[in-house]
Scaffold this active site. Structure first.
Site, PDB file in Angstrom:
ATOM      1  N   LYS A 261       0.829  -1.334   0.043  1.00 42.02           N
ATOM      2  CA  LYS A 261      -0.055  -0.052   0.016  1.00 42.02           C
ATOM      3  C   LYS A 261       1.043   1.367  -0.210  1.00 42.02           C
ATOM      4  O   LYS A 261       0.871   2.246   0.835  1.00 42.02           O
ATOM      5  CB  LYS A 261      -1.095  -0.087   1.255  1.00 42.02           C
TER       6      LYS A 261
ATOM      7  N   ASP B  22      -5.328  -2.727  -2.346  1.00 43.93           N
ATOM      8  CA  ASP B  22      -6.609  -2.874  -2.564  1.00 43.93           C
ATOM      9  C   ASP B  22      -6.960  -3.202  -4.006  1.00 43.93           C
ATOM     10  O   ASP B  22      -8.061  -4.048  -4.125  1.00 43.93           O
ATOM     11  CB  ASP B  22      -7.390  -1.413  -2.358  1.00 43.93           C
TER      12      ASP B  22
END
Ligand code: NAP
Length: 416
Positions: free
Chosen positions: A228, A282
């Site tokens: 991330k 994600d």
């Protein structure tokens, strides 16, 4: 380290696995320490040992044999030693290098720290390895579960999981908040709890190295760094950068990055090379659902890997069949990924699939691939025949429910 133990009985036959010239040396009759585990550990370990012994016998016609050595942790250790995690259990795993483990109880809210986490930290088992594949016939929530065949390498020692945190209102958290607010002119609320997220070059490199070596050895096509890093630049972003750096220095002649693939190779992977790519976490959760077969080996920091491995397992029919291992430079501790499910303990009903498949990983780690394939084939046919334990039976139409021990017997008779 002692060569004699207080309660562990060293088998009279069998030899130690050793490390020679930076490689594991596996004798034909290795002594493998085994922690039975609490609760259903007793049911599934019995079944697993039978299946593994039968596969090794069938694959090598008596030339090879595992000599199991019971070691103790959890409830049985408490009775013997007065402690749930005796020192000689760690010593035995260190000395014998490859070990198999059932699930262990962790009491909620106090008592002692998770025995599983303690084992990983003390033995420096920095890679949590979780292969996820589909077995035909297992009910799954997606249309094409068979497209999933990934191996996740999750960093095991760093990240927010390192356990560096302070409770809201504590003296320590006040010290930390005051320091950060003053020194870096921040505005952290005084009613916050604080956790620290360390991610190091050392931790990243050794994890990514393991993932690449695995991909090369097993003929996998790609390694994907999952992070991330768009938001957490100096931890997760750094994990990506250090991962690429390692890949393009230590493995330069064996890898091509996704960027190079298009800028230099017209989208065609050069012969004998694997692709190194990265995905933001994600997006990875979407991609593994929508473009499942574009992913093979995934390398991730601790927290992403925790979420991703359970999500991948759910996609192919749940955790009951998900195997796992915790691996260091050489030591490998192979274990079921589920817990002790106490309500089913000693009832001979639970699914032993997760531990049996973890033992399969162990056989592959020892390069006894023929025996591992036999077990996988045995499981595949048993599931196709719909003779399964309660957890699968309740989800499969027209299936016959069998006990843990019968499931193991069926796997043995279906081995090819
Ligand atoms: P759990 O033991 O994994 O069981 C939760 C539920 O998952 C079970 O009731 C059962 O669901 C299903 N399940 C688990 N293993 C199964 C198997 N082999 N076959 C079929 N179904 C299975 O989780 P928990 O109840 O949260 O945890 C119990 C204890 O285990 C805790 O002390 C926990 O800390 C510990 N734990 C240990 C490990 C480890 O040693 N690695 C990992 C996780 C948890 P149904 O009732 O719906 O059939």
């Amino acid at each position: 380290m002692p060569t004699k133990f207080k309660h562990i009985v060293i088998p009279k036959e069998g030899e130690k696995i050793t490390v020679k010239g930076g490689k594991l040396h596996i004798p034909d009759n290795p002594i493998i320490p085994v922690i039975e585990g609490d609760g259903i550990g007793r049911d599934i370990m019995k079944a697993t040992r039978r299946v593994v012994d039968a596969a090794v016998e069938k694959a090598y016609g008596g030339k090879r044999r595992i000599i199991w050595m019971d070691i103790y942790a959890g409830e049985n250790a408490e009775k013997l030693y007065g402690t749930v995690m005796p020192k000689e259990t760690f010593d035995a795993i260190k000395q014998y290098i490859v070990a198999l483990k059932g699930p262990l109880t962790t009491p909620v809210g106090g008592g002692f720290r998770s025995l599983n986490v303690t084992l990983r930290q003390v033995l420096n088992l920095y890679a949590c390895v979780r292969p996820v594949r589909y077995f035909q016939g297992v009910p799954a929530p997606v249309t094409h579960p068979e497209k999933m065949n990934v191996v996740i390498f999750r960093e095991n020692t760093e990240d927010v999981y390192a356990g560096i945190e302070w409770e809201k209102g504590s003296k320590e958290v006040k010290t930390v908040i005051d320091f950060l607010n003053k020194k870096f002119k921040l505005k952290i609320r005084s009613d916050s709890g604080i956790g620290v997220k360390p991610i190091s070059v050392t931790g990243t490199k050794r994890l990514v190295r393991k993932a690449i070596i695995y991909a090369l050895a097993k003929g996998r096509k790609s390694v994907t760094l999952v992070h991330k890093g768009n938001i957490m630049k100096y931890t997760e972003g750094a994990f990506r950068d250090w991962g690429y750096k390692l890949a393009t220095t230590e493995f330069r002649d064996k890898v091509v990055t996704e960027e190079e693939l298009f800028s230099k190779h017209n989208g065609q992977v050069p012969d004998g090379k694997i692709i190194i790519k990265d995905r933001i976490a994600d997006s990875m959760f979407q991609q593994i659902l929508t473009r499942t077969d574009e992913y093979e080996v995934l390398a991730t920091p601790n927290l992403n890997g925790d979420y991703l491995s359970d999500a991948c397992a759910a996609q192919v029919g749940g955790l009951g069949m998900a195997p796992g291992a915790n691996i260091g430079d050489f030591i490998g501790l192979f274990e079921a990924t589920h817990g002790t499910a106490p309500k089913y303990a000693d009832k001979d009903v639970i699914n032993p699939g997760s531990l049996i498949l973890s033992a399969c990983m162990m056989l592959e780690y020892m390069s006894w691939d023929e025996a591992a394939r036999m077990i996988e084939n045995g499981i595949e046919t048993t599931i196709k025949n719909k003779t399964v334990t309660y957890d699968l039976e309740r989800l499969m139409e027209g299936a016959t429910k069998v006990s843990t021990s019968q499931f193991a017997t069926n796997i043995i008779s279906n081995m090819r």
